[in-house]
Scaffold this motif. Structure first.
Motif, short mmCIF file in Angstrom:
data_model
loop_
_atom_site.label_atom_id
_atom_site.label_comp_id
_atom_site.label_asym_id
_atom_site.label_seq_id
_atom_site.Cartn_x
_atom_site.Cartn_y
_atom_site.Cartn_z
N ALA A 65 0.85 -1.19 0.00
CA ALA A 65 0.00 0.00 0.00
C ALA A 65 0.89 1.24 0.00
O ALA A 65 1.92 1.28 0.66
CB ALA A 65 -0.90 0.00 1.23
N PRO A 66 0.50 2.27 -0.75
CA PRO A 66 1.28 3.52 -0.72
C PRO A 66 1.41 4.05 0.71
O PRO A 66 0.51 3.88 1.54
CB PRO A 66 0.45 4.46 -1.59
CG PRO A 66 -0.32 3.56 -2.51
CD PRO A 66 -0.63 2.34 -1.69
N ALA A 67 2.52 4.72 1.00
CA ALA A 67 2.79 5.19 2.35
C ALA A 67 1.77 6.20 2.83
O ALA A 67 1.56 6.35 4.04
CB ALA A 67 4.19 5.81 2.40
N TRP A 68 1.08 6.86 1.92
CA TRP A 68 0.11 7.88 2.32
C TRP A 68 -1.23 7.30 2.75
O TRP A 68 -2.07 8.01 3.29
CB TRP A 68 -0.10 8.90 1.20
CG TRP A 68 -0.33 8.33 -0.17
CD1 TRP A 68 0.59 8.22 -1.17
CD2 TRP A 68 -1.56 7.83 -0.71
NE1 TRP A 68 0.02 7.67 -2.30
CE2 TRP A 68 -1.29 7.42 -2.05
CE3 TRP A 68 -2.85 7.68 -0.21
CZ2 TRP A 68 -2.27 6.87 -2.88
CZ3 TRP A 68 -3.83 7.13 -1.03
CH2 TRP A 68 -3.54 6.73 -2.34
N MET A 69 -1.46 6.02 2.52
CA MET A 69 -2.73 5.42 2.92
C MET A 69 -2.83 5.28 4.44
O MET A 69 -1.84 5.04 5.12
CB MET A 69 -2.90 4.04 2.28
CG MET A 69 -3.44 4.06 0.87
SD MET A 69 -3.96 2.42 0.31
CE MET A 69 -4.84 2.86 -1.18
#
Length: 253
Positions: free
Chosen positions: A28-32
């Motif tokens: 998952a992208p770090a911003w999620m």
């Protein structure tokens, strides 16, 4: 009335569109958020691509209507109806056949999109779920496109008023010439319907008595995300839209 729309106005709802990319990520992208990452882990294929693109688009829309960078924009857990950051923002998501849409405003709203060429078994749906008044004029018109307008109106209305489909599709009645009657008399509601990028895009939002008939929402088409879904502010693309109608939703009688 038709033309490009790329400038957002904080005094009216904004619609943000982008085309889905069919690109996966190992993690998952770090911003999620933790909730989003856990949800993504259970998705595969098109549903995973839709989730990645729509959550990226959600942050792009919030950043463009606030002073926050995209990585600081956060939705609530669960269905993203509100933003945690920036505070006071309402949200609505929709995606269909490769196009993602996010609507943002300071008041409740709901958005729904459908490909304009979609041809469902609309007669059976109308017979089961629509009111006798709706069935009468729709069957007389015998037009699948009119059905799609009604369907997206009802979906957007239920999102805006925070309800599910079961038992609630007739809380908004769509009469001939798209006169609209809803069961929320304590608030002023509007519905806007557009043709854009080959899709029917319908937005229902809570307005004020000062909102006039010409106060169309802003529409912006963003460049698709990069393959890694990084959150740098996306560029805008030219988009032209055709208005279908803009209506006040009157109290049901």
């Amino acid at each position: 009335m038709a033309g490009p729309s790329n400038d957002s106005n904080p005094d009216r709802p904004s619609i943000w569109l982008c085309h889905r990319i069919n690109q996966d990520t190992e993690q998952a992208p770090a911003w999620m958020t933790g909730f989003e990452a856990e949800t993504l882990a259970h998705l595969a294929g098109v549903r995973r691509y839709e989730f990645l693109t729509s959550r990226w688009l959600l942050r792009q829309g919030l950043a463009n209507t606030s002073s926050l960078p995209p990585e600081r924009c956060l939705p609530v857990d669960g269905r993203p109806k509100r933003a945690v950051n920036p505070e006071g923002r309402y949200l609505s998501l929709s995606h269909s056949h490769g196009l993602c849409a996010v609507a943002t405003d300071t008041r409740p709203l709901g958005i729904d999109i459908e490909p304009s060429q979609r041809r469902p078994d609309w007669v059976a749906v109308a017979r089961r779920w629509f009111s006798p008044i709706e069935q009468e004029w729709l069957f007389r018109a015998d037009d699948p496109f009119s059905f799609l307008k009604v369907w997206t109106l009802k979906e957007a209305w239920l999102k805006a008023t925070g309800r599910g489909i079961a038992g609630n599709l007739q809380t908004l009645e769509v009469r001939n010439q798209f006169e609209l009657y809803g069961d929320q008399p304590d608030n002023t509601w509007f519905a806007s319907c557009f043709y854009v990028e080959g899709f029917l895009v319908t937005l229902v939002y809570r307005g004020t008595d000062q909102d006039g008939p010409g106060s169309w929402p802003d529409i912006t088409l963003l460049e698709p995300p990069l393959d890694d879904y990084s959150l740098a502010l996306a560029g805008t693309l030219e988009v032209s839209w055709e208005p279908m109608f803009h209506r006040v939703i009157r109290a049901k009688r």
